[in-house]
Design an enzyme around this catalytic site. Sequence first.
Site, PDB file in Angstrom:
ATOM      1  N   THR A 180      24.665  -9.171 -18.691  1.00  0.00           N
ATOM      2  CA  THR A 180      26.162  -9.055 -18.301  1.00  0.00           C
ATOM      3  C   THR A 180      26.793 -10.451 -18.146  1.00  0.00           C
ATOM      4  OG1 THR A 180      25.412  -9.023 -16.050  1.00  0.00           O
ATOM      5  CG2 THR A 180      25.795  -7.050 -17.116  1.00  0.00           C
ATOM      6  N   GLU A 181      26.237 -11.471 -18.308  1.00  0.00           N
ATOM      7  CA  GLU A 181      26.914 -12.834 -18.261  1.00  0.00           C
ATOM      8  C   GLU A 181      26.156 -13.825 -19.066  1.00  0.00           C
ATOM      9  OE1 GLU A 181      28.803 -14.972 -15.135  1.00  0.00           O
ATOM     10  OE2 GLU A 181      29.593 -13.104 -14.245  1.00  0.00           O
ATOM     11  N   ASN A 182      26.531 -14.282 -20.092  1.00  0.00           N
ATOM     12  CA  ASN A 182      26.126 -15.560 -20.632  1.00  0.00           C
ATOM     13  C   ASN A 182      26.994 -16.129 -21.444  1.00  0.00           C
ATOM     14  OD1 ASN A 182      24.721 -16.048 -24.031  1.00  0.00           O
ATOM     15  ND2 ASN A 182      23.346 -16.586 -22.134  1.00  0.00           N
TER      16      ASN A 182
END
Length: 507
Positions: free
Chosen positions: A344-346
């Site tokens: 979900t976050e990169n």
Amino acid sequence: MKPVRAVTLWWVLLLVSGLGATGKGSPEEASFYYGTFPLGFSWGVGSSAFQTEGAWDQDGKGPSIWDAFTHSGKGNVLGDETADVACNGYYKVQEDVALLRELHVSHYRFSLSWARLLPKGVRGRAQQLLQVRYGGWQNVSMATYFSDYANLCFEAFGDRVKHWVTFSDPRTVAEKGYETGHHAPGLKLRGTGLYKAAHHIIKAHAQAWHAYNSTWRSRQQGLVGISLNCDWGEPVDMSNPKDIEAAERYLQFCLGWFANPIYAGDYPQVMKDCIGHFTTRYITERNYPSRQGPSYQTDRDLVELVDPNWPDLGSKWLFSVPWGFRRLLNFAQTQYGNPPIYVTENGASQKLHCTQLCDEWRIQYLKGYVNEMLKAIKDGANIKGYTSWSLLDKFEWERGYSDRYGFYYVDFNKRNKPRYPKASVEYYKKLIAANGFPNPREKGDSDSLHMKEVKKKESGKRTLKASVTSRVFEKTASVAGGLLHMNDNSSLSEGDQGRGRSSKENI
């Protein structure tokens, strides 16, 4: 519908393919893997309300702990910046939705602001008042207040939202909010405050999960999860049992602290014995006494090391080590029974000063990390989706506006906060269109993603700088549309570290 637990692994790993002098990575890890993602793989971008919305006191919004933290005048944020205006996203919804369409993403992760939805708070107690009067997450009553808020969200949005996350990165909420004081509410309760806050957050998540399961699941058919932050820890010496034990202890203090109570019903034994990702680190046993006194760092009883050959990406604590991403994904797969996983976050932040929006390092970062994620799928990890961080440059907590993670450059010096696409926009669009890295020999595509870099942009001259963030979002079921935070930094959960997420309409 049979109840299922949904858990999110939010990890911060600072990595790119340069292992350094130790040579820990295998030739397979250093090689590029050609292939495509499974059919139906979901590609997206993310944001958060407090970091982007602005309009901090408009339309009746109530005060939040981050409003108080940034307005204190105590130098809590670099340059004494605030998020009072941020990206002006509160007034630019349609413009930002147009950017999402331009990217051709299949989902969008965004957040809801507790202080905006309930300006007077739960049961007449505003968010900042709950912090001042009751101590925020130091008080177990917060679990009940949060459950009330969660039920309001389920009732109001559950007919459209099918994927919820109660808290994102509760470890940082606890450690930076209640031990180091680097995040709101800025308390420094060393050795005790973070554990108490974490325990009450876990209780709050459990109450919200059970409330959804008993009241809303049968009619809404959705899922509720929690997003957990963990860095990958690699033993310095794989032949040294003490280093292996130290690396395992590192992971249990990082991930197991929250995941084990949810999956196994209790804290990791090593934490009970001892207490009494934004990056990869090499881990070894500490052979000297700590001088810090009681603290989370002391309790872990280990030393973190960084390979000097790992590429740094601007922020002093961020390094690019993609192989760590793959290892953490595989660790989650084996440790928790092969659950479906969503990243979900990169993303990578601004690194260099240049005259164009030429974020080639972000392109290289995307290429390296997404390819390691593809390898993890080849290994057997059940990864369903990927969210790149972030749609826009935005307020970055204690770093203010010094770090830029966006695909779109935001000119914060102009009143209207105009957005300009960086070179990585075109790369990500091609990555999505190809659904990965099809072999150029099979496709005969001379302009394939892995063979040709995106050319520099000729317009919108800006400067850049870089860092990395990676989050793993693990839950049961596929993403339908966008992902939504339930309660953001403008609530009692600090920053992007305390919000629920779910899905909205497809873009």
